[in-house]
Scaffold this motif. Structure first.
Motif, mmCIF file in Angstrom:
data_model
loop_
_atom_site.group_PDB
_atom_site.id
_atom_site.type_symbol
_atom_site.label_atom_id
_atom_site.label_comp_id
_atom_site.label_asym_id
_atom_site.label_seq_id
_atom_site.Cartn_x
_atom_site.Cartn_y
_atom_site.Cartn_z
ATOM 1 N N LEU A 223 43.656 35.852 41.123
ATOM 2 C CA LEU A 223 42.863 36.728 41.755
ATOM 3 C C LEU A 223 42.220 37.399 43.280
ATOM 4 C CD1 LEU A 223 40.081 36.099 38.835
ATOM 5 C CD2 LEU A 223 41.801 38.008 38.677
ATOM 6 N N TYR A 224 43.132 36.081 43.795
ATOM 7 C CA TYR A 224 42.806 35.965 45.091
ATOM 8 C C TYR A 224 43.999 35.774 45.681
ATOM 9 C CZ TYR A 224 40.609 34.211 49.091
ATOM 10 O OH TYR A 224 39.810 33.646 51.160
ATOM 11 N N ASN A 225 43.506 36.521 47.109
ATOM 12 C CA ASN A 225 45.325 36.814 47.376
ATOM 13 C C ASN A 225 45.034 36.120 48.742
ATOM 14 O OD1 ASN A 225 47.242 38.151 49.886
ATOM 15 N ND2 ASN A 225 47.587 40.470 48.359
ATOM 16 N N ILE A 226 46.503 34.941 48.854
ATOM 17 C CA ILE A 226 45.993 34.194 49.426
ATOM 18 C C ILE A 226 46.770 34.386 50.978
ATOM 19 C CG2 ILE A 226 46.648 32.672 48.156
ATOM 20 C CD1 ILE A 226 49.353 32.120 48.366
ATOM 21 N N ASN A 227 47.464 35.820 51.427
ATOM 22 C CA ASN A 227 47.839 36.858 52.586
ATOM 23 C C ASN A 227 46.626 37.156 52.896
ATOM 24 O OD1 ASN A 227 51.052 35.429 51.334
ATOM 25 N ND2 ASN A 227 50.033 37.093 49.888
ATOM 26 N N SER A 228 45.959 37.880 52.383
ATOM 27 C CA SER A 228 44.710 38.755 53.177
ATOM 28 C C SER A 228 43.165 37.556 53.509
ATOM 29 C CB SER A 228 44.566 39.750 52.655
ATOM 30 O OG SER A 228 44.391 40.084 51.173
ATOM 31 N N GLN A 229 43.848 37.159 52.016
ATOM 32 C CA GLN A 229 42.465 35.974 52.421
ATOM 33 C C GLN A 229 40.562 36.730 51.602
ATOM 34 O OE1 GLN A 229 42.189 31.823 52.701
ATOM 35 N NE2 GLN A 229 44.278 32.625 52.706
ATOM 36 N N ARG A 230 41.508 37.514 50.650
ATOM 37 C CA ARG A 230 39.877 38.216 50.027
ATOM 38 C C ARG A 230 40.836 38.238 48.326
ATOM 39 N NH1 ARG A 230 41.249 41.903 53.722
ATOM 40 N NH2 ARG A 230 39.958 40.828 55.216
ATOM 41 N N TRP A 231 39.676 38.442 47.108
ATOM 42 C CA TRP A 231 39.666 39.095 46.158
ATOM 43 C C TRP A 231 40.695 40.359 46.435
ATOM 44 C CZ3 TRP A 231 39.299 35.240 43.129
ATOM 45 C CH2 TRP A 231 37.970 34.349 43.507
ATOM 46 N N ASP A 232 41.357 40.326 45.304
ATOM 47 C CA ASP A 232 42.507 41.056 45.589
ATOM 48 C C ASP A 232 42.170 42.543 44.353
ATOM 49 O OD1 ASP A 232 44.965 42.384 44.618
ATOM 50 O OD2 ASP A 232 46.289 41.741 45.857
ATOM 51 N N LEU A 233 41.554 43.479 44.922
ATOM 52 C CA LEU A 233 41.317 44.560 43.917
ATOM 53 C C LEU A 233 42.281 45.103 43.249
ATOM 54 C CD1 LEU A 233 38.691 46.659 46.669
ATOM 55 C CD2 LEU A 233 38.554 44.957 45.560
ATOM 56 N N ASP A 234 43.203 45.093 42.904
ATOM 57 C CA ASP A 234 44.361 45.430 42.800
ATOM 58 C C ASP A 234 44.497 44.064 40.852
ATOM 59 O OD1 ASP A 234 44.786 48.138 43.950
ATOM 60 O OD2 ASP A 234 46.374 47.058 45.281
ATOM 61 N N LEU A 235 44.482 43.574 41.098
ATOM 62 C CA LEU A 235 44.908 42.552 40.098
ATOM 63 C C LEU A 235 43.460 41.753 39.686
ATOM 64 C CD1 LEU A 235 46.564 39.149 41.605
ATOM 65 C CD2 LEU A 235 47.919 41.159 41.257
ATOM 66 N N LEU A 236 42.889 42.708 40.095
ATOM 67 C CA LEU A 236 41.355 42.264 38.990
ATOM 68 C C LEU A 236 41.579 43.885 38.108
ATOM 69 C CD1 LEU A 236 38.897 41.931 42.222
ATOM 70 C CD2 LEU A 236 39.247 40.654 40.337
ATOM 71 N N ARG A 237 41.792 45.062 38.703
ATOM 72 C CA ARG A 237 42.342 46.023 37.890
ATOM 73 C C ARG A 237 43.107 45.632 36.659
ATOM 74 N NH1 ARG A 237 41.334 49.304 42.468
ATOM 75 N NH2 ARG A 237 42.996 49.457 43.508
ATOM 76 N N LEU A 238 44.155 45.290 36.475
ATOM 77 C CA LEU A 238 45.175 44.538 36.130
ATOM 78 C C LEU A 238 44.289 44.008 34.516
ATOM 79 C CD1 LEU A 238 48.171 44.058 37.996
ATOM 80 C CD2 LEU A 238 48.066 45.940 35.867
ATOM 81 N N LEU A 239 43.812 43.381 35.767
ATOM 82 C CA LEU A 239 42.979 42.180 34.416
ATOM 83 C C LEU A 239 41.552 42.829 33.874
ATOM 84 C CD1 LEU A 239 43.814 38.787 36.113
ATOM 85 C CD2 LEU A 239 44.898 39.686 34.013
ATOM 86 N N ASP A 240 41.706 43.955 34.809
ATOM 87 C CA ASP A 240 39.958 44.147 33.847
ATOM 88 C C ASP A 240 39.382 43.624 34.022
ATOM 89 O OD1 ASP A 240 38.455 46.525 32.823
ATOM 90 O OD2 ASP A 240 38.668 45.257 31.017
ATOM 91 N N ILE A 241 38.889 43.441 35.507
ATOM 92 C CA ILE A 241 37.562 41.887 36.210
ATOM 93 C C ILE A 241 36.710 42.600 36.980
ATOM 94 C CG2 ILE A 241 37.571 40.083 37.189
ATOM 95 C CD1 ILE A 241 39.555 38.805 35.378
ATOM 96 N N PRO A 242 35.535 42.414 36.451
ATOM 97 C CA PRO A 242 34.553 43.469 37.316
ATOM 98 C C PRO A 242 34.141 42.482 38.832
ATOM 99 C CG PRO A 242 33.786 43.329 35.118
ATOM 100 C CD PRO A 242 35.004 42.387 35.417
ATOM 101 N N HIS A 243 33.974 43.217 39.218
ATOM 102 C CA HIS A 243 34.941 42.054 40.948
ATOM 103 C C HIS A 243 32.944 41.861 41.281
ATOM 104 C CE1 HIS A 243 33.740 41.599 46.019
ATOM 105 N NE2 HIS A 243 35.366 41.320 45.827
#
Length: 495
Positions: free
Chosen positions: A191-211
């Motif tokens: 769920l974590y974007n190692i390039n931008s160093q933040r939770w990845d909202l697109d991947l959260l949507r793909l796995l249906d996980i609330p931020h």
């Protein structure tokens, strides 16, 4: 008494321990409790979060008592943990809504297969550095939300919290005042974007996980809050956090690009420091964060083996071939030379570089005169061969590896370390302190506490106990390894 000690919490897959280190990074006291494993179904592995918590408090109190120290003598706490193990708890009560789903658990294999079929793996790999495998936290978290009654609605309402073990412990230690995860653990969630160093909202949507479920992501050294006074007698600041393999990387002082360590515990994990560059493996290794300090990430290539020491536990508990794990060395030493037996410990599938969740374990090459000694040696050899799988992949990705630093419970076995050096064809270096996971957590906390002024001072704490040089000729080691590769092909799934 001045605060010159560090208390390291090492919450692992099979045990919870606390070690007190002095200002020179020397262990002065330790306490450990075994952690019961829960197997609700084939391929499922769980832990009781309350048992983890009770054991953590107990070993911390015991270690301090053994050292003759009170809270005032402790400059800070460092936490290291079994990675990817997933816990969801109620923000009001702190109670978990389900048992912790352990990193070894394979219940989400079908979900991962669906994501792969939708051709989403390249997207996950580019953003997280990981492959789509049940090993990681994201699909475990989604499973809890989908299978615990009311969990998804509560998560969307913001009343639940997710974390890996260090996050859960930090929450409990601080009385619920801090919900945070360090970058190394966050990087193992899918769920974590190692390039931008933040939770990845697109991947959260793909796995249906609330931020709203997710913790704040912090550096590996920092001020993460203080323990409540009732736990250890007075508040102690929590100053360091890192996943177990990344903590071991720090504890092994693999702080320069090209340095590599391998930890032998329940599983086996090799990390190659790649510095400021997030190297993309072409040979199915993971790209991950080695550590993050002052907001700057240092990256690593990682090879993950699911079963190493766990295979010896199987000899002990499953086959009853040995009475205690340490007995395996003598039993394996009695094996017939050239017996030709191979054990592939794919009890929960195969990790890197195969990533085959459907593969299953096997003993191959059995003959009428195969006995317990040959099976024991084949089991230890499987650890060496799996490590070579990882080292070969690292070399194919461009690494030049002259030596491998090793740690963990299995490295006390001298003949095994010699066999490892012979199998790899590189020197194997064993440090004086082999519990480098806890040491790494202590060093990170020591950095933040000012007991260690810099990473250079961390590197200076590392001391060699023994180096094992390869003694077997290249042809012989390659012939043995070819037998291993043939055995692995026999257990691979059709897919």
């Amino acid at each position: 008494m001045p605060a010159r000690h560090i208390l390291a919490i090492d919450q692992g897959t099979t045990s919870t321990r606390a070690i007190v280190f002095d200002a020179a990074a020397r262990p002065v006291a330790s306490s450990q409790r075994e952690l019961p494993q829960i197997y609700p179904a084939p391929g499922w592995v769980e832990h009781d979060p309350e048992e983890i918590w009770r054991a953590t408090v107990a070993v911390c109190r015991d270690a301090l008592a053994q050292a003759g120290l009170d809270a005032a003598a402790v400059a800070g706490i460092g936490i290291t943990n079994q990675r990817e193990t997933t816990i969801v708890w109620d923000r009001e009560t702190g109670a978990a809504v389900h048992n912790a789903i352990v990193w070894q658990d394979r219940r989400t294999a079908e979900r991962c297969a669906e994501l792969k079929a939708a051709e989403l793996e390249p997207e996950f790999r580019q953003r997280t550095g990981l492959v789509l495998d049940p090993y990681f936290s994201g699909t475990k978290l989604a499973w809890i939300l989908d299978n615990v009654p009311g969990a998804r609605a509560r998560a969307e309402a913001g009343t639940l919290a997710f974390g890996t073990v260090e996050s859960f412990l930090l929450w409990r230690l601080t009385g619920g005042r801090r919900h945070a995860s360090d970058a190394t653990n966050a990087a193992r969630t899918l769920l974590y974007n190692i390039n931008s160093q933040r939770w990845d909202l697109d991947l959260l949507r793909l796995l249906d996980i609330p931020h709203a479920l997710l913790p704040e992501v912090v550096d590996c050294a920092g001020d993460f809050g203080a323990t409540t006074a009732d736990l250890l007698g007075a508040p102690i600041p929590v100053l360091g956090m890192a996943g177990d393999q990344q903590a071991a990387t720090v504890g092994q002082a693999c702080l320069k690009p090209g340095m590599v360590k391998s930890t032998y515990g329940t599983g086996c994990f090799a990390l190659l420091n790649t510095g400021a560059t997030a190297v993309r493996s072409k040979h199915r290794l993971l790209t991950t964060i080695a550590y993050r300090l002052d907001g700057v990430a240092t990256y690593a290539l990682e090879g993950s083996i699911f079963v190493a020491g766990a295979a010896v536990q199987w000899l002990r508990d499953g086959l009853k071939l040995i009475g205690k794990s340490a007995d395996v060395e003598a039993l394996a030493g009695a094996a017939r030379p050239g017996h030709g037996v191979f054990m592939v410990p794919a009890f929960v599938g195969l990790g890197a570089p195969y990533w085959d969740s459907e593969a299953r374990g096997a003993l191959l090459g059995l003959t009428r005169d195969t006995g317990p000694a040959e099976i024991a040696q084949a089991t230890l050899d499987s650890v060496c061969y799996q490590t070579r799988d990882l080292i070969e992949a690292m070399k194919a990705d461009g690494a030049a590896i002259a030596a491998l630093r090793v740690d963990g419970g299995m490295v006390a076995n001298g003949p095994l370390m010699q066999r490892l050096a012979d199998t790899l064809g590189v020197a194997v270096e064993r440090p004086t302190v082999t519990e480098t996971t806890a040491l790494g957590a202590a060093l990170l906390a020591g950095l933040q506490a000012g007991l260690l002024p810099s990473l250079d001072s961390v590197a200076a704490t590392w001391q060699l106990d023994r180096a094992f040089a390869p003694q077997e000729d290249q042809a012989a080691r390659d012939q043995r390894y070819a037998g291993w590769q043939a055995a692995v092909k026999r257990v691979r799934s059709a897919g």
